[in-house]
Design an enzyme around this catalytic site. Structure first.
Site, PDB file in Angstrom:
ATOM      1  N   ASP A  89       0.851  -1.198   0.000  1.00  0.00           N
ATOM      2  CA  ASP A  89       0.000   0.000   0.000  1.00  0.00           C
ATOM      3  C   ASP A  89       0.877   1.236   0.000  1.00  0.00           C
ATOM      4  O   ASP A  89       2.064   1.172   0.358  1.00  0.00           O
ATOM      5  CB  ASP A  89      -0.955   0.020   1.201  1.00  0.00           C
ATOM      6  CG  ASP A  89      -0.234   0.140   2.545  1.00  0.00           C
ATOM      7  OD1 ASP A  89       0.829  -0.502   2.718  1.00  0.00           O
ATOM      8  OD2 ASP A  89      -0.725   0.869   3.426  1.00  0.00           O
ATOM      9  N   GLU A 154       0.074  -0.948   5.892  1.00  0.00           N
ATOM     10  CA  GLU A 154       1.138  -0.379   6.737  1.00  0.00           C
ATOM     11  C   GLU A 154       0.947   1.112   6.915  1.00  0.00           C
ATOM     12  O   GLU A 154       1.132   1.650   8.007  1.00  0.00           O
ATOM     13  CB  GLU A 154       2.515  -0.659   6.122  1.00  0.00           C
ATOM     14  CG  GLU A 154       3.677  -0.407   7.093  1.00  0.00           C
ATOM     15  CD  GLU A 154       4.171   1.020   7.154  1.00  0.00           C
ATOM     16  OE1 GLU A 154       4.932   1.349   8.073  1.00  0.00           O
ATOM     17  OE2 GLU A 154       3.802   1.849   6.283  1.00  0.00           O
TER      18      GLU A 154
HETATM   19  N1  BES Z   1       8.749   3.000   5.470  1.00  0.00           N
HETATM   20  C1  BES Z   1       8.175   3.962   6.358  1.00  0.00           C
HETATM   21  C2  BES Z   1       8.947   4.125   7.638  1.00  0.00           C
HETATM   22  C3  BES Z   1      10.380   4.556   7.498  1.00  0.00           C
HETATM   23  C4  BES Z   1      10.803   5.383   6.468  1.00  0.00           C
HETATM   24  C5  BES Z   1      11.291   4.139   8.419  1.00  0.00           C
HETATM   25  C6  BES Z   1      12.129   5.743   6.355  1.00  0.00           C
HETATM   26  C7  BES Z   1      12.601   4.529   8.342  1.00  0.00           C
HETATM   27  C8  BES Z   1      13.026   5.332   7.286  1.00  0.00           C
HETATM   28  C9  BES Z   1       6.732   3.547   6.655  1.00  0.00           C
HETATM   29  O1  BES Z   1       6.036   3.179   5.497  1.00  0.00           O
HETATM   30  C10 BES Z   1       6.007   4.730   7.224  1.00  0.00           C
HETATM   31  O2  BES Z   1       5.803   5.678   6.516  1.00  0.00           O
HETATM   32  N2  BES Z   1       5.595   4.670   8.480  1.00  0.00           N
HETATM   33  C11 BES Z   1       4.773   5.686   9.066  1.00  0.00           C
HETATM   34  C12 BES Z   1       3.974   5.124  10.210  1.00  0.00           C
HETATM   35  C13 BES Z   1       2.625   4.612   9.833  1.00  0.00           C
HETATM   36  C14 BES Z   1       1.870   4.192  11.067  1.00  0.00           C
HETATM   37  C15 BES Z   1       1.823   5.579   9.009  1.00  0.00           C
HETATM   38  C16 BES Z   1       5.608   6.803   9.611  1.00  0.00           C
HETATM   39  O3  BES Z   1       6.752   6.589  10.028  1.00  0.00           O
HETATM   40  O4  BES Z   1       5.090   7.918   9.638  1.00  0.00           O
HETATM   41 MN    MN Z   2       7.148   1.925   4.304  1.00  0.00          MN
HETATM   42 MN    MN Z   3       5.380   5.059   4.479  1.00  0.00          MN
END
Ligand code: BES
Ligand code: MN
Ligand code: MN
Length: 459
Positions: A89, A154
């Site tokens: 997604d 995710e």
């Molecule tokens: N892949 C990211 C997280 C990430 C990006 C970790 C770059 C380390 C480096 C993940 O898809 C993401 O965007 N996570 C969200 C949290 C989610 C609950 C919406 C975030 O970190 O905001």
């Molecule tokens: Mn991600």
């Molecule tokens: Mn992300």
């Protein structure tokens, strides 16, 4: 070079086209009008799993978006089992007018592919599907047992994957999890991420009178929700950059002197960091370096704010409502639920007279720190050396992957975060991109990981 590695070189053009096909599907998990697109992405992956030679391929339905599963478990009971996790997604592409080329028409410029999800996480997750294919097509086997699970939620906090883990512990039983959904420290600087921040995400709504009012007739006598919200927000942080919520730091594990020494050794160029962001200065919690503040310290940010008149010219209005979305990034051992409660209690206590304040939480996730001293980590470092020709750095990152904490809590396993993205990939933003060279090397690193892991003594 061994057969899987040369297969990856020979077939790379097709691997690139397949990724582009996946990138053309607008699998935006938060938007209900894209529900069918999210499913199409799952079905596309199921077909690619089958072509790669995976077995037990299943699309598991959930109350939300589906989970795609496959495995290959014939390496033998003496070999470790790796669970590969990723997400298909993506975040919404808006604002569309800021994209140089349309978000769901992958376009190559300067060796990068531009599209929503190119780096986060379609491009990175798909590396493992192609590495599995390379092994099974050339050897008929993989040196270790592999399970792969790709989810479609995710970006909305994995609400259905957590219960799925809890109800499918046998299906997902493994020795370690392998994830490519993070960043390298810098271009040509491969890195293994061993820490992620957690997240607590809140919404604050302030109500004044039962309707908008003339600010001349009522101003001075009636509470203003925007003024009230601004007062509340101003009290959430102190002048030296600390979060002012009582109890917020109670469970924060301080960095040890050794950890701080490791941070100081990282090849971080603060001037280049500021220049890339168009900033004269960086700012944040006093007493910590920029890298520490962005990955090992908790913080609070307003992500959105609304209320009152925003059109052309001036309108003398005393608004009835205002609101804000406010998120907190958390570090070990902060608990998102505890932090949520502390936030609610604090904001309610700050509510000025004359308005009502309502607070509620959105999705969140726990912070994570993974062990460095197990065979999987060693194999991952060797795989990076094999393909990139240099040892990876070990870093912590500020982003969140909610399921990593659940893998540890429910399955009892650590995650290896083998990221091929870059912080400059503009994930969640217009013009997201992913380096095709790192897509190629990512596939090779994943394939090398399986070989290196099989050579490790068990433990
Ligand atoms: N892949 C990211 C997280 C990430 C990006 C970790 C770059 C380390 C480096 C993940 O898809 C993401 O965007 N996570 C969200 C949290 C989610 C609950 C919406 C975030 O970190 O905001
Ligand atoms: Mn991600
Ligand atoms: Mn992300």
């Amino acid at each position: 070079m061994n057969a899987p590695q040369s297969y990856i070189d020979t077939h790379f053009e097709r691997f690139r086209e397949e990724l582009f096909t996946l990138l053309r599907i607008p699998s935006v998990s938060t938007a209900s009008e894209h529900k069918g697109d999210v499913r199409r992405a799952a079905e596309f992956l199921r077909e690619r799993f089958a072509e790669a030679g995976l077995e037990h391929i299943t699309i598991y339905e959930t109350p939300g978006h589906p989970i795609v599963y496959g495995d290959w478990l014939h390496a033998g009971a003496d070999k470790p089992t790796v669970l590969v996790y990723g997400h298909y997604d993506v975040q919404p592409a808006e604002p569309l007018e800021l994209w140089e080329t349309p978000p769901f028409e992958p376009t190559v410029r300067g060796g990068d592919v531009y599209a929503r999800g190119a780096s986060d996480d379609k491009g990175q997750a798909y590396t493992h599907v192609k590495a599995i294919e390379a092994w099974l097509k050339t050897q008929g086997s993989i040196p270790v047992n592999v399970k792969i699970i790709l989810e479609g939620e995710e970006e909305i906090g994995s609400p259905n994957l957590v219960p799925f883990l809890e109800s499918h512990t046998d299906l997902l039983a493994c020795d370690m999890v392998l994830i490519s959904d993070t960043s390298m420290f810098a271009p040509e600087v491969p890195s293994i991420t061993y820490g992620l921040r957690g997240l607590a995400y809140m919404q604050v709504e302030v109500q004044g009178a039962n309707r908008d009012l003339h600010s001349g007739i009522y101003g001075g006598a009636v509470g203003n929700p925007i003024n009230a919200l601004a007062e509340i927000i101003a009290r959430l942080k102190t002048a030296d950059g600390k979060v002012a919520i009582p109890g917020f730091y109670d469970d924060v594990k301080e960095l040890t002197p050794d950890e701080r020494a490791e941070y100081a050794k990282l090849p971080f160029d603060e001037a280049a960091y500021k220049a890339a962001l168009g900033l004269a200065d960086v700012t944040g919690e006093a007493g910590y370096s920029t890298l520490e503040r962005a990955s090992a310290r908790p913080t609070l940010d307003v992500n959105g704010i609304w209320g009152g008149y925003q059109g052309e010219g001036a309108k003398t209005v005393l608004p009835a409502k205002a609101g804000a979305k406010i998120s907190m990034r958390l570090v070990p051992d902060q608990d998102p639920h505890t932090i949520e409660e502390l936030f609610i209690r604090h904001v309610e206590s700050l509510a000025p007279e004359g308005v009502t304040v309502k607070v509620h939480g959105h999705h969140g996730g726990p912070p994570a720190i993974t062990r460095l001293d197990f065979p999987g980590m060693k194999a991952a470092a060797q795989a990076f050396s094999d393909v990139y020709g240099k040892e990876p750095l070990f870093t912590r990152e500020g982003g969140s992957i909610p399921i990593v904490g659940a893998f540890k809590r429910v399955l009892g396993v650590d995650s290896i975060l083998m990221g091929f993205g870059l912080n400059s990939d503009a994930i969640h933003a217009p013009n997201e991109k992913f380096s095709l060279k790192d897509y190629h090397r990512g596939i090779k690193t994943s394939a090398a990981f399986f070989a290196r892991l099989a050579q490790q003594p068990a433990g």
